[in-house]
Design an enzyme around this catalytic site. Structure first.
Site, PDB file in Angstrom:
ATOM      1  N   GLU A 156       0.823  -1.206   0.000  1.00 15.71           N
ATOM      2  CA  GLU A 156       0.000   0.000   0.000  1.00 15.71           C
ATOM      3  C   GLU A 156       0.866   1.269   0.000  1.00 15.71           C
ATOM      4  OE1 GLU A 156      -2.313   0.674   3.581  1.00 15.71           O
ATOM      5  OE2 GLU A 156      -3.803   1.800   2.449  1.00 15.71           O
ATOM      6  N   GLU A 254     -12.088   2.391   4.608  1.00 17.13           N
ATOM      7  CA  GLU A 254     -11.206   2.570   5.764  1.00 17.13           C
ATOM      8  C   GLU A 254     -11.385   4.020   6.198  1.00 17.13           C
ATOM      9  OE1 GLU A 254      -6.676   1.276   6.660  1.00 17.13           O
ATOM     10  OE2 GLU A 254      -6.908   2.832   5.163  1.00 17.13           O
TER      11      GLU A 254
HETATM   12  C1  LER Z   1      -3.642   1.477   6.283  1.00 22.07           C
HETATM   13  O1  LER Z   1      -4.432   0.866   5.314  1.00 22.07           O
HETATM   14  C2  LER Z   1      -3.459   2.903   5.999  1.00 22.07           C
HETATM   15  O2  LER Z   1      -4.044   3.428   5.096  1.00 22.07           O
HETATM   16  C3  LER Z   1      -2.528   3.707   6.792  1.00 22.07           C
HETATM   17  O3  LER Z   1      -2.877   5.047   6.743  1.00 22.07           O
HETATM   18  C4  LER Z   1      -2.342   3.350   8.202  1.00 22.07           C
HETATM   19  O4  LER Z   1      -2.139   4.483   8.984  1.00 22.07           O
HETATM   20 MN    MN Z   2      -5.331   2.304   3.731  1.00 23.29          MN
END
Ligand code: LER
Ligand code: MN
Length: 278
Positions: A156, A254
């Site tokens: 990510e 999220e």
């Molecule tokens: C985790 O998926 C994320 O996006 C991060 O910002 C964790 O702080």
């Molecule tokens: Mn994230």
């Protein structure tokens, strides 16, 4: 489009998570609100009762889409880039336990914050090279851990205020290119998170289109990390591009649980479904 929502198994920690603690309650709420999948944030893999979890998700026909590992870094300080071998070892051992869980559900493993960061800007380029090699070694060991039930990984890109390694989609793509002879890169996808992209990418939907072949999972949050529709990100263009490119993965919310968990989870889904169906 398939939608999921992040649920943290533990009660505390990491802000932008709607449902926290009581996994059964989180699963029931996600199902009731119309989600097809759930993304789990796990920091203590030993605490998961696998049989119970399997029964629950099967009963409610919910997919465990992905498992996040970030709390292992944010709460315990373990990462793949730590200069101490023993700390990297502990990080790997924790991720391996998460792989055991993921392999039961065919979930993807998220490598977000657990990759760590570089502590000082002195001699940064040299440090980046060394750190990337450490990340590669840890990832490589995790990738080869399960030879039968292979699970896929997601790297990510995270914004510069949280880490200084892999801030953009291009950074991850370049890393995968540099290590394509040494890593099973076909098992590593990009997790594109709109909150981070809003900070790092010039134009979010253009970057998504450019790297669509690598994108295997998406996090949706608005510019302020509230549910989509509460900030200024153009989700119309993003959904248009995902549809045009026939994106097959999940979109996982999220987001901050504001004004309250249920409202944010409900509004998020309503907002994006209305765009999708336009
Ligand atoms: C985790 O998926 C994320 O996006 C991060 O910002 C964790 O702080
Ligand atoms: Mn994230």
């Amino acid at each position: 489009m398939k939608y999921s929502i992040v649920a943290s198994v533990s009660n505390k920690g990491f802000g932008p998570v709607v449902f926290k603690g009581n996994l059964k309650a989180s699963i029931l709420k996600a199902k009731k609100l119309g989600y097809e999948g759930i993304e789990l944030a796990i920091k203590k893999p030993d605490s998961i009762n696998l049989r119970k979890l399997e029964k629950l998700v099967n009963k409610h026909d919910l997919e465990v889409v992905a498992i996040g590992t970030g709390q292992i870094y944010s709460d315990y300080g373990l990462s793949f880039s730590d200069s101490r071998k023993s700390v990297r070892r502990e990080a790997i051992e924790n991720v391996k336990k998460i792989i055991d869980i993921a392999s039961c559900f065919n979930s993807k493993i998220i490598i977000g914050l657990i990759r760590g960061k570089i502590d000082s800007s002195y001699n940064f380029d040299k440090k980046l090279e060394i750190t990337e090699k450490r990340i590669y070694e840890c990832l490589s060991e995790c990738l080869s851990y399960h030879s039968i039930h292979k699970v896929d990984f997601l790297l990510e890109p995270i914004n510069r205020y949280e880490t200084n390694i892999f801030n953009t989609l291009e950074d991850v793509s370049n890393f995968l290119e540099r290590y394509e002879d040494k890593l099973e890169v076909n098992r590593i996808g990009i997790l594109a998170d709109t909150f981070h992209m809003n900070i790092e990418e010039p134009v979010i939907h253009i970057s998504i289109e450019k790297y669509i072949n690598l994108i295997k999972h998406v996090h949706f949050a608005d510019s302020n990390r509230l549910a989509p529709g509460f900030g200024h990100i153009d989700f119309h263009r993003i959904i248009e591009v995902l549809k045009k490119c026939c994106y097959q993965g999940y979109i996982s919310f999220e987001i901050l649980p504001l004004p309250d968990p249920e409202t944010s989870a409900k509004k998020a889904l309503e907002f994006v479904k209305a765009i999708e169906l336009k």
